[in-house]
Design a protein around this motif. Structure first.
Motif, PDB file in Angstrom:
ATOM      1  N   TRP A   1       6.881 -10.786  10.824  1.00 14.88           N
ATOM      2  CA  TRP A   1       8.262 -10.897  11.282  1.00 14.88           C
ATOM      3  C   TRP A   1       9.091 -11.675  10.278  1.00 14.88           C
ATOM      4  CZ3 TRP A   1      11.562 -15.007  12.284  1.00 14.88           C
ATOM      5  CH2 TRP A   1      12.772 -14.653  12.888  1.00 14.88           C
ATOM      6  N   TYR A   2      10.297 -11.178  10.042  1.00 13.06           N
ATOM      7  CA  TYR A   2      11.283 -11.902   9.240  1.00 13.06           C
ATOM      8  C   TYR A   2      12.632 -11.650   9.896  1.00 13.06           C
ATOM      9  CZ  TYR A   2      12.488  -7.295   7.462  1.00 13.06           C
ATOM     10  OH  TYR A   2      12.876  -5.988   7.389  1.00 13.06           O
ATOM     11  N   PRO A   3      13.633 -12.503   9.686  1.00 13.34           N
ATOM     12  CA  PRO A   3      14.929 -12.297  10.337  1.00 13.34           C
ATOM     13  C   PRO A   3      15.658 -11.091   9.752  1.00 13.34           C
ATOM     14  CG  PRO A   3      14.633 -14.593   9.664  1.00 13.34           C
ATOM     15  CD  PRO A   3      13.569 -13.795   8.977  1.00 13.34           C
ATOM     16  N   TYR A   4      15.839  -9.984  10.489  1.00 17.65           N
ATOM     17  CA  TYR A   4      15.417  -9.783  11.878  1.00 17.65           C
ATOM     18  C   TYR A   4      14.745  -8.423  11.953  1.00 17.65           C
ATOM     19  CZ  TYR A   4      18.334 -13.795  12.749  1.00 17.65           C
ATOM     20  OH  TYR A   4      18.860 -15.045  12.709  1.00 17.65           O
ATOM     21  N   GLY A   5      13.451  -8.403  11.648  1.00 17.95           N
ATOM     22  CA  GLY A   5      12.704  -7.170  11.654  1.00 17.95           C
ATOM     23  C   GLY A   5      11.237  -7.435  11.375  1.00 17.95           C
ATOM     24  N   TYR A   6      10.479  -6.351  11.156  1.00 16.35           N
ATOM     25  CA  TYR A   6       9.050  -6.454  10.885  1.00 16.35           C
ATOM     26  C   TYR A   6       8.706  -5.676   9.628  1.00 16.35           C
ATOM     27  CZ  TYR A   6       8.041  -8.510  15.455  1.00 16.35           C
ATOM     28  OH  TYR A   6       7.969  -9.356  16.540  1.00 16.35           O
ATOM     29  N   ALA A   7       7.659  -6.119   8.946  1.00 15.59           N
ATOM     30  CA  ALA A   7       7.176  -5.445   7.744  1.00 15.59           C
ATOM     31  C   ALA A   7       5.656  -5.561   7.689  1.00 15.59           C
ATOM     32  CB  ALA A   7       7.798  -6.067   6.493  1.00 15.59           C
ATOM     33  N   ARG A   8       5.036  -4.764   6.842  1.00 14.03           N
ATOM     34  CA  ARG A   8       3.578  -4.808   6.681  1.00 14.03           C
ATOM     35  C   ARG A   8       3.141  -5.876   5.683  1.00 14.03           C
ATOM     36  NH1 ARG A   8       1.066  -0.344   8.964  1.00 14.03           N
ATOM     37  NH2 ARG A   8       2.459   1.351   9.592  1.00 14.03           N
ATOM     38  N   THR A   9       4.091  -6.419   4.931  1.00 16.24           N
ATOM     39  CA  THR A   9       3.786  -7.463   3.964  1.00 16.24           C
ATOM     40  C   THR A   9       4.680  -8.675   4.225  1.00 16.24           C
ATOM     41  OG1 THR A   9       5.393  -6.575   2.377  1.00 16.24           O
ATOM     42  CG2 THR A   9       3.112  -5.787   2.208  1.00 16.24           C
ATOM     43  N   ALA A  10       4.291  -9.815   3.676  1.00 17.49           N
ATOM     44  CA  ALA A  10       5.079 -11.041   3.832  1.00 17.49           C
ATOM     45  C   ALA A  10       6.279 -10.972   2.898  1.00 17.49           C
ATOM     46  CB  ALA A  10       4.205 -12.251   3.542  1.00 17.49           C
ATOM     47  N   VAL A  11       7.282 -10.199   3.303  1.00 18.66           N
ATOM     48  CA  VAL A  11       8.412  -9.880   2.429  1.00 18.66           C
ATOM     49  C   VAL A  11       9.240 -11.113   2.075  1.00 18.66           C
ATOM     50  CG1 VAL A  11       8.587  -7.475   3.122  1.00 18.66           C
ATOM     51  CG2 VAL A  11       9.767  -9.224   4.456  1.00 18.66           C
ATOM     52  N   ASP A  12       9.241 -12.127   2.931  1.00 14.53           N
ATOM     53  CA  ASP A  12       9.993 -13.335   2.623  1.00 14.53           C
ATOM     54  C   ASP A  12       9.051 -14.499   2.272  1.00 14.53           C
ATOM     55  OD1 ASP A  12       8.960 -13.658   5.152  1.00 14.53           O
ATOM     56  OD2 ASP A  12      10.765 -14.561   6.011  1.00 14.53           O
ATOM     57  N   GLY A  13       7.813 -14.138   1.923  1.00 19.37           N
ATOM     58  CA  GLY A  13       6.816 -15.126   1.510  1.00 19.37           C
ATOM     59  C   GLY A  13       6.240 -14.740   0.170  1.00 19.37           C
ATOM     60  N   ASP A  14       4.909 -14.604   0.124  1.00 21.33           N
ATOM     61  CA  ASP A  14       4.270 -14.274  -1.151  1.00 21.33           C
ATOM     62  C   ASP A  14       4.117 -12.774  -1.377  1.00 21.33           C
ATOM     63  OD1 ASP A  14       2.238 -13.617   0.609  1.00 21.33           O
ATOM     64  OD2 ASP A  14       0.889 -15.220  -0.034  1.00 21.33           O
ATOM     65  N   GLY A  15       4.599 -11.965  -0.425  1.00 22.40           N
ATOM     66  CA  GLY A  15       4.556 -10.514  -0.585  1.00 22.40           C
ATOM     67  C   GLY A  15       3.216  -9.883  -0.291  1.00 22.40           C
ATOM     68  N   ALA A  16       2.233 -10.664   0.130  1.00 21.97           N
ATOM     69  CA  ALA A  16       0.889 -10.153   0.385  1.00 21.97           C
ATOM     70  C   ALA A  16       0.850  -9.370   1.703  1.00 21.97           C
ATOM     71  CB  ALA A  16      -0.108 -11.302   0.444  1.00 21.97           C
ATOM     72  N   PRO A  17      -0.107  -8.451   1.846  1.00 25.35           N
ATOM     73  CA  PRO A  17      -0.261  -7.741   3.119  1.00 25.35           C
ATOM     74  C   PRO A  17      -0.527  -8.717   4.256  1.00 25.35           C
ATOM     75  CG  PRO A  17      -1.526  -6.661   1.388  1.00 25.35           C
ATOM     76  CD  PRO A  17      -1.043  -7.953   0.811  1.00 25.35           C
ATOM     77  N   VAL A  18       0.073  -8.438   5.393  1.00 20.86           N
ATOM     78  CA  VAL A  18      -0.089  -9.323   6.540  1.00 20.86           C
ATOM     79  C   VAL A  18      -1.536  -9.269   7.030  1.00 20.86           C
ATOM     80  CG1 VAL A  18       0.537  -7.559   8.242  1.00 20.86           C
ATOM     81  CG2 VAL A  18       0.934  -9.969   8.763  1.00 20.86           C
ATOM     82  N   LYS A  19      -2.022 -10.377   7.556  1.00 21.91           N
ATOM     83  CA  LYS A  19      -3.379 -10.402   8.104  1.00 21.91           C
ATOM     84  C   LYS A  19      -3.446  -9.547   9.365  1.00 21.91           C
ATOM     85  CE  LYS A  19      -4.522 -15.052   6.381  1.00 21.91           C
ATOM     86  NZ  LYS A  19      -3.289 -15.381   5.640  1.00 21.91           N
ATOM     87  N   PRO A  20      -4.601  -8.915   9.651  1.00 22.36           N
ATOM     88  CA  PRO A  20      -4.702  -8.046  10.826  1.00 22.36           C
ATOM     89  C   PRO A  20      -4.689  -8.830  12.134  1.00 22.36           C
ATOM     90  CG  PRO A  20      -6.843  -8.280   9.774  1.00 22.36           C
ATOM     91  CD  PRO A  20      -5.851  -8.943   8.857  1.00 22.36           C
ATOM     92  N   MET A  21      -4.301  -8.150  13.185  1.00 25.24           N
ATOM     93  CA  MET A  21      -4.359  -8.721  14.530  1.00 25.24           C
ATOM     94  C   MET A  21      -5.803  -8.620  15.026  1.00 25.24           C
ATOM     95  SD  MET A  21      -2.620  -9.927  17.152  1.00 25.24           S
ATOM     96  CE  MET A  21      -2.398  -9.908  18.937  1.00 25.24           C
ATOM     97  N   PRO A  22      -6.471  -9.746  15.297  1.00 24.52           N
ATOM     98  CA  PRO A  22      -7.864  -9.683  15.754  1.00 24.52           C
ATOM     99  C   PRO A  22      -7.962  -9.038  17.140  1.00 24.52           C
ATOM    100  CG  PRO A  22      -7.268 -11.905  15.005  1.00 24.52           C
ATOM    101  CD  PRO A  22      -6.001 -11.132  15.139  1.00 24.52           C
ATOM    102  N   PRO A  23      -8.916  -8.150  17.350  1.00 27.59           N
ATOM    103  CA  PRO A  23      -9.071  -7.536  18.678  1.00 27.59           C
ATOM    104  C   PRO A  23      -9.257  -8.558  19.791  1.00 27.59           C
ATOM    105  CG  PRO A  23     -10.339  -6.320  17.045  1.00 27.59           C
ATOM    106  CD  PRO A  23      -9.833  -7.552  16.359  1.00 27.59           C
ATOM    107  N   TRP A  24      -9.964  -9.663  19.510  1.00 31.99           N
ATOM    108  CA  TRP A  24     -10.183 -10.661  20.553  1.00 31.99           C
ATOM    109  C   TRP A  24      -8.889 -11.345  20.965  1.00 31.99           C
ATOM    110  CZ3 TRP A  24      -8.690 -15.601  19.602  1.00 31.99           C
ATOM    111  CH2 TRP A  24      -8.606 -16.030  18.274  1.00 31.99           C
TER     112      TRP A  24
END
Length: 216
Positions: free
Chosen positions: A68-91
């Motif tokens: 999440w970034y203001p105000y939307g979602y992306a698959r990478t840390a677009v307002d951070g280091d640009g790395a792919p976001v970590k997965p959501m753990p099933p648990w």
């Protein structure tokens, strides 16, 4: 707090907004804290969020599933280091399902696929806002760890009154959906030094689970 005169009970703060005190036992809190510390490590780790208007959020954040970034979602840390976001753990998604079931007496219709983890130190705040960047209307699940906070839960029309202030402590669950899904809410104050000593956490962690409705 152990030994208090009147034990805290499940409370419906507003239609669809339910507070379940002490929902997480100490063991589960420690497990979640250990997981949060791993998620906070780079890449796509804990970051400071800047708003388009030039403001800076005092609570730092890490995301799972989608970023999440203001105000939307992306698959990478677009307002951070640009790395792919970590997965959501099933648990963690299953924990969200259990939370909604316990709050409403029925399971959610959709699986939780996004988590926002906010870290508050003693001076951090969160202004009144709505969680409105998701396409799904599934309830938001909020879990608290560490220091207690004053949580302000308002209405869906404006940031002002009417609102209700709730003290959220370590282990508490707060779920809001239905007519309260788009209610404004915020954290005007963190109560420093109130975290359970055995948790070993200075500050407050808030784990917010959401259904995005954004992935194919």
């Amino acid at each position: 707090m152990e030994g208090e005169l009147f034990p805290r009970e499940r409370t419906e703060i507003a239609p669809g907004a339910v507070h379940l005190p002490d929902w997480l036992d100490r063991g589960r809190q420690r497990e979640l804290l250990a997981a949060c510390r791993e998620w906070a490590r780079p890449p796509a780790g804990l970051r400071t969020v800047h708003t388009p208007g030039g403001g800076t959020m005092t609570a730092r954040q890490v995301c799972l599933g989608l970023h999440w970034y203001p105000y939307g979602y992306a698959r990478t840390a677009v307002d951070g280091d640009g790395a792919p976001v970590k997965p959501m753990p099933p648990w963690l998604a299953e924990l969200g399902r259990t939370a909604v079931t316990d709050a409403y007496g029925r399971p959610p219709d959709e699986a939780y696929d996004i988590a926002l983890v906010n870290f508050y130190d003693g001076d951090s705040r969160m202004g009144m806002h709505r969680d409105s960047d998701e396409k799904s209307a599934a309830p938001v699940v909020s879990l608290s760890l560490g220091d207690s906070c004053l949580f302000r839960f308002g209405n869906s029309a404006s940031r002002g009154r009417p609102y209700q202030d709730v003290e959220l402590r370590s282990g508490d669950l707060f779920v809001f959906g239905g007519p309260s899904r788009l209610a404004y809410h915020g954290v005007p104050k963190v109560l420093s030094g109130t975290a359970p000593a055995e948790l070993g956490l200075t500050g407050r962690l808030n784990i917010t689970l959401r259904v995005g409705g954004l992935l194919p």
